[in-house]
Design a protein around this motif. Structure first.
Motif, mmCIF file in Angstrom:
data_model
loop_
_atom_site.group_PDB
_atom_site.id
_atom_site.type_symbol
_atom_site.label_atom_id
_atom_site.label_comp_id
_atom_site.label_asym_id
_atom_site.label_seq_id
_atom_site.Cartn_x
_atom_site.Cartn_y
_atom_site.Cartn_z
ATOM 1 N N CYS A 1 52.303 -56.625 23.346
ATOM 2 C CA CYS A 1 52.107 -56.490 21.906
ATOM 3 C C CYS A 1 51.167 -57.594 21.428
ATOM 4 N N SER A 2 50.151 -57.228 20.680
ATOM 5 C CA SER A 2 49.165 -58.196 20.198
ATOM 6 C C SER A 2 49.490 -58.654 18.788
ATOM 7 N N GLY A 3 49.165 -59.899 18.504
ATOM 8 C CA GLY A 3 49.334 -60.441 17.155
ATOM 9 C C GLY A 3 50.768 -60.568 16.702
ATOM 10 N N VAL A 4 51.676 -60.855 17.637
ATOM 11 C CA VAL A 4 53.090 -61.018 17.287
ATOM 12 C C VAL A 4 53.288 -62.375 16.610
ATOM 13 N N ASN A 5 54.033 -62.374 15.512
ATOM 14 C CA ASN A 5 54.334 -63.630 14.827
ATOM 15 C C ASN A 5 55.391 -64.393 15.621
ATOM 16 N N VAL A 6 55.052 -65.604 16.078
ATOM 17 C CA VAL A 6 55.953 -66.424 16.884
ATOM 18 C C VAL A 6 56.275 -67.700 16.112
ATOM 19 N N GLU A 7 57.549 -67.938 15.856
ATOM 20 C CA GLU A 7 57.979 -69.159 15.182
ATOM 21 C C GLU A 7 59.451 -69.410 15.493
ATOM 22 N N VAL A 8 59.866 -70.660 15.356
ATOM 23 C CA VAL A 8 61.237 -71.059 15.669
ATOM 24 C C VAL A 8 61.823 -71.802 14.480
ATOM 25 N N PHE A 9 62.994 -71.369 14.044
ATOM 26 C CA PHE A 9 63.789 -72.090 13.050
ATOM 27 C C PHE A 9 65.114 -72.469 13.702
ATOM 28 N N ILE A 10 65.634 -73.624 13.377
ATOM 29 C CA ILE A 10 66.949 -73.995 13.893
ATOM 30 C C ILE A 10 67.804 -74.572 12.760
ATOM 31 N N CYS A 11 69.104 -74.335 12.870
ATOM 32 C CA CYS A 11 70.094 -74.984 12.005
ATOM 33 C C CYS A 11 70.987 -75.801 12.927
ATOM 34 N N HIS A 12 71.011 -77.098 12.747
ATOM 35 C CA HIS A 12 71.680 -77.980 13.704
ATOM 36 C C HIS A 12 72.465 -79.034 12.960
ATOM 37 N N ASN A 13 73.734 -79.126 13.291
ATOM 38 C CA ASN A 13 74.578 -80.142 12.685
ATOM 39 C C ASN A 13 75.060 -81.075 13.789
ATOM 40 N N GLY A 14 74.349 -82.144 13.986
ATOM 41 C CA GLY A 14 74.708 -83.072 15.055
ATOM 42 C C GLY A 14 73.641 -84.140 15.188
ATOM 43 N N ASP A 15 73.568 -84.764 16.342
ATOM 44 C CA ASP A 15 72.618 -85.852 16.571
ATOM 45 C C ASP A 15 71.802 -85.595 17.829
ATOM 46 N N LEU A 16 70.534 -85.922 17.762
ATOM 47 C CA LEU A 16 69.669 -85.941 18.941
ATOM 48 C C LEU A 16 69.210 -87.385 19.120
ATOM 49 N N ASP A 17 69.812 -88.065 20.050
ATOM 50 C CA ASP A 17 69.469 -89.463 20.293
ATOM 51 C C ASP A 17 68.571 -89.635 21.512
ATOM 52 N N PHE A 18 68.770 -88.766 22.536
ATOM 53 C CA PHE A 18 68.014 -88.876 23.778
ATOM 54 C C PHE A 18 67.700 -87.483 24.313
ATOM 55 N N PHE A 19 66.654 -87.402 25.158
ATOM 56 C CA PHE A 19 66.318 -86.142 25.816
ATOM 57 C C PHE A 19 65.657 -86.475 27.150
ATOM 58 N N ASP A 20 65.977 -85.674 28.166
ATOM 59 C CA ASP A 20 65.434 -85.902 29.506
ATOM 60 C C ASP A 20 64.184 -85.057 29.735
ATOM 61 N N VAL A 21 63.128 -85.693 30.207
ATOM 62 C CA VAL A 21 61.894 -85.002 30.603
ATOM 63 C C VAL A 21 61.494 -85.542 31.961
ATOM 64 N N GLY A 22 61.335 -84.650 32.932
ATOM 65 C CA GLY A 22 60.926 -85.076 34.261
ATOM 66 C C GLY A 22 61.901 -86.010 34.928
ATOM 67 N N GLY A 23 63.202 -85.844 34.650
ATOM 68 C CA GLY A 23 64.211 -86.681 35.272
ATOM 69 C C GLY A 23 64.365 -88.046 34.644
ATOM 70 N N LYS A 24 63.668 -88.288 33.534
ATOM 71 C CA LYS A 24 63.772 -89.571 32.845
ATOM 72 C C LYS A 24 64.276 -89.345 31.422
ATOM 73 N N THR A 25 65.026 -90.311 30.918
ATOM 74 C CA THR A 25 65.620 -90.205 29.588
ATOM 75 C C THR A 25 64.796 -90.990 28.574
ATOM 76 N N TYR A 26 64.481 -90.339 27.445
ATOM 77 C CA TYR A 26 63.685 -90.967 26.392
ATOM 78 C C TYR A 26 64.451 -90.897 25.076
ATOM 79 N N ASP A 27 64.256 -91.924 24.230
ATOM 80 C CA ASP A 27 64.939 -91.926 22.945
ATOM 81 C C ASP A 27 64.205 -91.029 21.948
#
Length: 224
Positions: free
Chosen positions: A80-106
């Motif tokens: 399908c051509s010209g599809v509208n792509v977007e992301v919305f999120i509703c989040h109740n919490g904390d994001l303090d760290f995330f792992d990328v490539g086996g390493k943790t970043y703040d």
């Protein structure tokens, strides 16, 4: 999205926002005919200030038009051509760290990385917004552009998040190579993935300039 003040009434703020949107819907015509579904959120901050940009829903990347394959579950793929792509999120919490490539970043490091990885500025500093940005990178099914970007971001080993991102055009060109190989096979999905990968690698090898933009110098890098 509303923020209730010390001397304002939440119900009145919500009603006023809905009425303004309804007024626009009537002027646009087609929106009024299709109907509307309202989802609201008032900012009740716990560890941060009660501000409008802290209200849900959160979105990092703006809407984008893309070519997208659908029908994976049914084994009947359709491009399908010209599809509208977007992301919305509703989040109740904390994001303090995330792992990328086996390493943790703040959170601060992740936010800076998301600006470069998505190609879009940080909409606001609240942590939930960064989750929307991560979902922009992780949600890729059906889009070769998003899948190629994901592979580059999470498939290659990096010493840190402080690296030079390839231009968007490089991901788009790589996606076009992938699609040219994949499209003839889409009518018989699921196909032989090993053969598909091999043909994609050979297609990329014919584009040394593109490989250089992506920081790939050998067939082994591509296969990985």
């Amino acid at each position: 999205r509303v923020v209730n003040g010390k001397r304002t009434t939440l119900s009145k703020l919500v009603r006023a926002k809905v009425e303004r949107t309804e007024s626009k819907a009537k002027r646009w015509g087609t929106l009024a005919q299709r109907g509307r579904l309202y989802a609201g959120h008032t900012r009740f901050a716990t560890t941060s200030k009660a501000t409008f940009d802290g209200c849900h829903p959160h979105q990092w990347s703006p809407p984008q038009r893309m070519d997208v394959y659908t029908g994976f579950a049914e084994h009947e793929l359709k491009k399908c051509s010209g599809v509208n792509v977007e992301v919305f999120i509703c989040h109740n919490g904390d994001l303090d760290f995330f792992d990328v490539g086996g390493k943790t970043y703040d959170l601060g490091a992740i936010q800076g990385w998301l600006v470069r990885a998505t190609g879009f500025p940080m909409p606001c500093t609240v942590d939930s917004c960064a989750i929307a940005g991560l979902m922009d990178l992780l949600r890729t099914q059906g889009s070769w552009f998003l899948s190629v970007r994901y592979s580059w971001l999470f498939g290659l080993s990096q010493a840190s998040l402080d690296y030079v991102m390839p231009p968007r055009s490089a991901f788009e060109r790589a996606a076009a190579c992938f699609d040219a190989v994949f499209q003839p096979r889409s009518s018989t999905w699921p196909c032989d993935r090993g053969a598909l990968q091999g043909d994609i690698v050979e297609s990329l090898k014919k584009n040394p300039q593109l490989l250089k933009q992506l920081g790939l110098d050998s067939g082994s890098d591509i296969s990985a």
